[in-house]
Design a protein around this motif. Sequence first.
Motif, PDB file in Angstrom:
ATOM      1  N   LEU A 166       0.869  -1.177   0.000  1.00 21.40           N
ATOM      2  CA  LEU A 166       0.000   0.000   0.000  1.00 21.40           C
ATOM      3  C   LEU A 166       0.906   1.227   0.000  1.00 21.40           C
ATOM      4  N   LYS A 167       0.634   2.159  -0.915  1.00 22.26           N
ATOM      5  CA  LYS A 167       1.499   3.340  -1.041  1.00 22.26           C
ATOM      6  C   LYS A 167       0.652   4.602  -1.117  1.00 22.26           C
ATOM      7  N   THR A 168       1.223   5.709  -0.672  1.00 19.35           N
ATOM      8  CA  THR A 168       0.594   6.995  -0.971  1.00 19.35           C
ATOM      9  C   THR A 168       0.752   7.225  -2.475  1.00 19.35           C
ATOM     10  N   ILE A 227       7.507  -1.884 -15.044  1.00 17.24           N
ATOM     11  CA  ILE A 227       7.966  -0.548 -14.669  1.00 17.24           C
ATOM     12  C   ILE A 227       7.514  -0.261 -13.235  1.00 17.24           C
ATOM     13  N   ASN A 228       8.441   0.156 -12.374  1.00 15.43           N
ATOM     14  CA  ASN A 228       8.053   0.567 -11.020  1.00 15.43           C
ATOM     15  C   ASN A 228       7.699   2.042 -11.004  1.00 15.43           C
ATOM     16  N   GLU A 229       8.643   2.895 -11.370  1.00 13.15           N
ATOM     17  CA  GLU A 229       8.285   4.312 -11.458  1.00 13.15           C
ATOM     18  C   GLU A 229       9.197   5.057 -12.406  1.00 13.15           C
ATOM     19  N   CYS A 283      15.743  -8.760  -9.575  1.00 18.02           N
ATOM     20  CA  CYS A 283      16.571  -7.579  -9.311  1.00 18.02           C
ATOM     21  C   CYS A 283      15.847  -6.335  -9.800  1.00 18.02           C
ATOM     22  N   GLU A 284      16.373  -5.190  -9.400  1.00 21.46           N
ATOM     23  CA  GLU A 284      15.822  -3.908  -9.840  1.00 21.46           C
ATOM     24  C   GLU A 284      16.820  -3.248 -10.769  1.00 21.46           C
ATOM     25  N   ILE A 285      16.317  -2.735 -11.886  1.00 21.02           N
ATOM     26  CA  ILE A 285      17.185  -2.068 -12.847  1.00 21.02           C
ATOM     27  C   ILE A 285      16.609  -0.694 -13.184  1.00 21.02           C
ATOM     28  N   VAL A 324      13.852   5.569 -15.675  1.00 17.32           N
ATOM     29  CA  VAL A 324      12.776   4.574 -15.640  1.00 17.32           C
ATOM     30  C   VAL A 324      13.248   3.413 -14.769  1.00 17.32           C
ATOM     31  N   GLU A 325      12.602   3.238 -13.623  1.00 17.24           N
ATOM     32  CA  GLU A 325      12.944   2.144 -12.713  1.00 17.24           C
ATOM     33  C   GLU A 325      12.081   0.939 -13.039  1.00 17.24           C
ATOM     34  N   MET A 326      12.713  -0.229 -13.096  1.00 20.98           N
ATOM     35  CA  MET A 326      11.978  -1.447 -13.475  1.00 20.98           C
ATOM     36  C   MET A 326      12.346  -2.604 -12.541  1.00 20.98           C
ATOM     37  N   ARG A 375      20.824  -1.748  -6.117  1.00 18.12           N
ATOM     38  CA  ARG A 375      20.636  -2.505  -4.874  1.00 18.12           C
ATOM     39  C   ARG A 375      20.404  -1.529  -3.732  1.00 18.12           C
ATOM     40  N   HIS A 376      19.384  -1.814  -2.937  1.00 15.18           N
ATOM     41  CA  HIS A 376      18.984  -0.907  -1.872  1.00 15.18           C
ATOM     42  C   HIS A 376      19.336  -1.475  -0.509  1.00 15.18           C
ATOM     43  N   LYS A 377      19.548  -0.547   0.457  1.00  8.79           N
ATOM     44  CA  LYS A 377      19.670  -0.913   1.868  1.00  8.79           C
ATOM     45  C   LYS A 377      18.722  -0.016   2.630  1.00  8.79           C
ATOM     46  N   ASN A 378      17.893  -0.570   3.488  1.00  8.20           N
ATOM     47  CA  ASN A 378      16.898   0.237   4.221  1.00  8.20           C
ATOM     48  C   ASN A 378      16.104   1.134   3.271  1.00  8.20           C
ATOM     49  N   HIS A 379      15.730   0.593   2.118  1.00  4.37           N
ATOM     50  CA  HIS A 379      14.917   1.312   1.126  1.00  4.37           C
ATOM     51  C   HIS A 379      15.653   2.451   0.437  1.00  4.37           C
ATOM     52  N   ILE A 380      16.938   2.631   0.691  1.00  2.00           N
ATOM     53  CA  ILE A 380      17.686   3.711   0.040  1.00  2.00           C
ATOM     54  C   ILE A 380      18.717   3.068  -0.884  1.00  2.00           C
ATOM     55  N   GLU A 424      -0.564  -2.023  -4.661  1.00  2.00           N
ATOM     56  CA  GLU A 424       0.149  -2.702  -5.747  1.00  2.00           C
ATOM     57  C   GLU A 424       0.372  -4.156  -5.382  1.00  2.00           C
ATOM     58  N   GLY A 425       0.182  -5.026  -6.336  1.00  2.00           N
ATOM     59  CA  GLY A 425       0.532  -6.419  -6.127  1.00  2.00           C
ATOM     60  C   GLY A 425       2.018  -6.535  -5.813  1.00  2.00           C
ATOM     61  N   PHE A 426       2.377  -7.439  -4.912  1.00  2.00           N
ATOM     62  CA  PHE A 426       3.785  -7.593  -4.521  1.00  2.00           C
ATOM     63  C   PHE A 426       4.524  -8.356  -5.614  1.00  2.00           C
ATOM     64  N   ILE A 427       5.591  -7.761  -6.104  1.00  2.00           N
ATOM     65  CA  ILE A 427       6.364  -8.377  -7.184  1.00  2.00           C
ATOM     66  C   ILE A 427       7.551  -9.127  -6.587  1.00  2.00           C
ATOM     67  N   ASP A 428       7.619 -10.401  -6.907  1.00  2.00           N
ATOM     68  CA  ASP A 428       8.741 -11.229  -6.458  1.00  2.00           C
ATOM     69  C   ASP A 428       9.863 -11.015  -7.487  1.00  2.00           C
TER      70      ASP A 428
HETATM   71  P1  AMP Z   1       9.217   2.948  -4.686  1.00  2.00           P
HETATM   72  O1  AMP Z   1       9.154   4.083  -3.711  1.00  2.00           O
HETATM   73  O2  AMP Z   1       7.935   2.686  -5.384  1.00  2.00           O
HETATM   74  O3  AMP Z   1      10.387   3.073  -5.631  1.00  2.00           O
HETATM   75  O4  AMP Z   1       9.535   1.648  -3.828  1.00  2.00           O
HETATM   76  C1  AMP Z   1      10.706   1.526  -3.083  1.00  2.00           C
HETATM   77  C2  AMP Z   1      11.187   0.092  -3.103  1.00  2.00           C
HETATM   78  O5  AMP Z   1      10.191  -0.783  -2.544  1.00  2.00           O
HETATM   79  C3  AMP Z   1      11.444  -0.443  -4.491  1.00  2.00           C
HETATM   80  O6  AMP Z   1      12.741  -0.080  -4.927  1.00  2.00           O
HETATM   81  C4  AMP Z   1      11.275  -1.938  -4.273  1.00  2.00           C
HETATM   82  O7  AMP Z   1      12.449  -2.493  -3.684  1.00  2.00           O
HETATM   83  C5  AMP Z   1      10.148  -2.017  -3.266  1.00  2.00           C
HETATM   84  N1  AMP Z   1       8.857  -2.134  -3.959  1.00  2.00           N
HETATM   85  C6  AMP Z   1       8.093  -1.115  -4.408  1.00  2.00           C
HETATM   86  N2  AMP Z   1       6.984  -1.554  -5.029  1.00  2.00           N
HETATM   87  C7  AMP Z   1       7.022  -2.901  -4.979  1.00  2.00           C
HETATM   88  C8  AMP Z   1       6.164  -3.956  -5.437  1.00  2.00           C
HETATM   89  N3  AMP Z   1       4.992  -3.705  -6.069  1.00  2.00           N
HETATM   90  N4  AMP Z   1       6.546  -5.236  -5.206  1.00  2.00           N
HETATM   91  C9  AMP Z   1       7.707  -5.523  -4.560  1.00  2.00           C
HETATM   92  N5  AMP Z   1       8.553  -4.565  -4.085  1.00  2.00           N
HETATM   93  C10 AMP Z   1       8.229  -3.290  -4.288  1.00  2.00           C
END
Ligand code: AMP
Length: 373
Positions: A145-147, A265-267, A188-190, A253-255, A211-216, A181-185
């Motif tokens: 769940l996201k803002t 695409i994530n964002e 890696c993130e590119i 473009v984050e994927m 690669r992230h640590k503590n979401h950063i 958002e559905g949780f994506i398994d």
């Molecule tokens: P965001 O702020 O949307 O970039 O999310 C931050 C981080 O949370 C991302 O870099 C992912 O590691 C993780 N994340 C975000 N959305 C998802 C998703 N739908 N499924 C799995 N992990 C996610």
Amino acid sequence: MPPLPQHSTIGIIGGGQLGRFSALAAASLGYRAHIFTPEPGSPAAQVTPLATIAAYDDEAALTAFAQSVDLVTFEFENIPAASLALLSSLKPVHPSAKILEISQDRLAEKTFLNAAGAPTAPYAAVASEADLTAAIAKLGLPAILKTTRLGYDGKGQALIKTPEEAAAAYAALNPKPLILEGFIDFACEISVIVARNQAGAVSSFDPVENRHKNHILDLTLAPAQISAELAAEATRLARLIAESLGLIGLLAVEMFVTATGGLLINEIAPRPHNSGHWTLDACPASQFEMHIRSVAGLPLPPATRHADAVMKNLIGPDDMALWPAILATPSLIPHHYGKTEARPGRKMAHYTRLFPKFSLPGEFGIEDAIKPR
Ligand code: AMP
């Protein structure tokens, strides 16, 4: 529009490190940079004498700023819509207010991406607790769940694993409305950074792994260690998005690379991006130079890389304790942001290590290769 003449002034909204490197790139290309930021002593305003210190909704300051520059760009996305409208009425703004508004809102962003043919995680709008119940029924759990607005570095989001966690997550997240958002398994993130100018020329950097640590963001590996087919598809998607937006400027473009080898695409971020910092050292024209070239209507060189690279972020006081050792390690290329206070979680600096092309260390060698000595 002809290319922006040399000695023109480019207004940059936002005073962080992205603005700092963009201002330096503007100087190299023969332009002046004028920074607009509420923060005195900001990283960007340390490298150019032209700065306006005012709130992002200060109409008088925005008007005077726009009148003193030749075009406006930004390094920061959360600019109020009214401020963007005001700036756009006075000077060219690149990327456009419309693109910024899409990227400011996760729901508008996902709606746009899917319509453009760029796949995303499944999602549902959540404007009420009843919407959340319906969204969970539709998407299943776990879900995130996201803002829709103002989230960054993992702030403004919550993982929901069981239905019992839903109400608390809904209450905790602000501002509303939200998006599920559905949780994506993901494997890696590119990300792919693409520049496009007014003439429609497009240049894109190679896909990189983040690669992230503590979401950063912690590390960027350039190039991403993915198949040539997947890299080509990531590049195709980034270019498709840039074209569909009618982009003038730079776009990150984050994927996600999914466990089954697909791309979602994530964002998107219509500005220079932390995952492009390696281009300062590994490419003839960095993402910041591409940013300035694209908004100024200059030709875009190919975004080739002359080396492989690992970029390491330095976050907060603990990482900055390593600064003297980093400076003493010849293979590490340091970039300080000039922030005086090293608060936990704050991006303070980064460094890059270059490797001959096609010779990034394997998984178990990376940490050792980038360790300061
Ligand atoms: P965001 O702020 O949307 O970039 O999310 C931050 C981080 O949370 C991302 O870099 C992912 O590691 C993780 N994340 C975000 N959305 C998802 C998703 N739908 N499924 C799995 N992990 C996610």
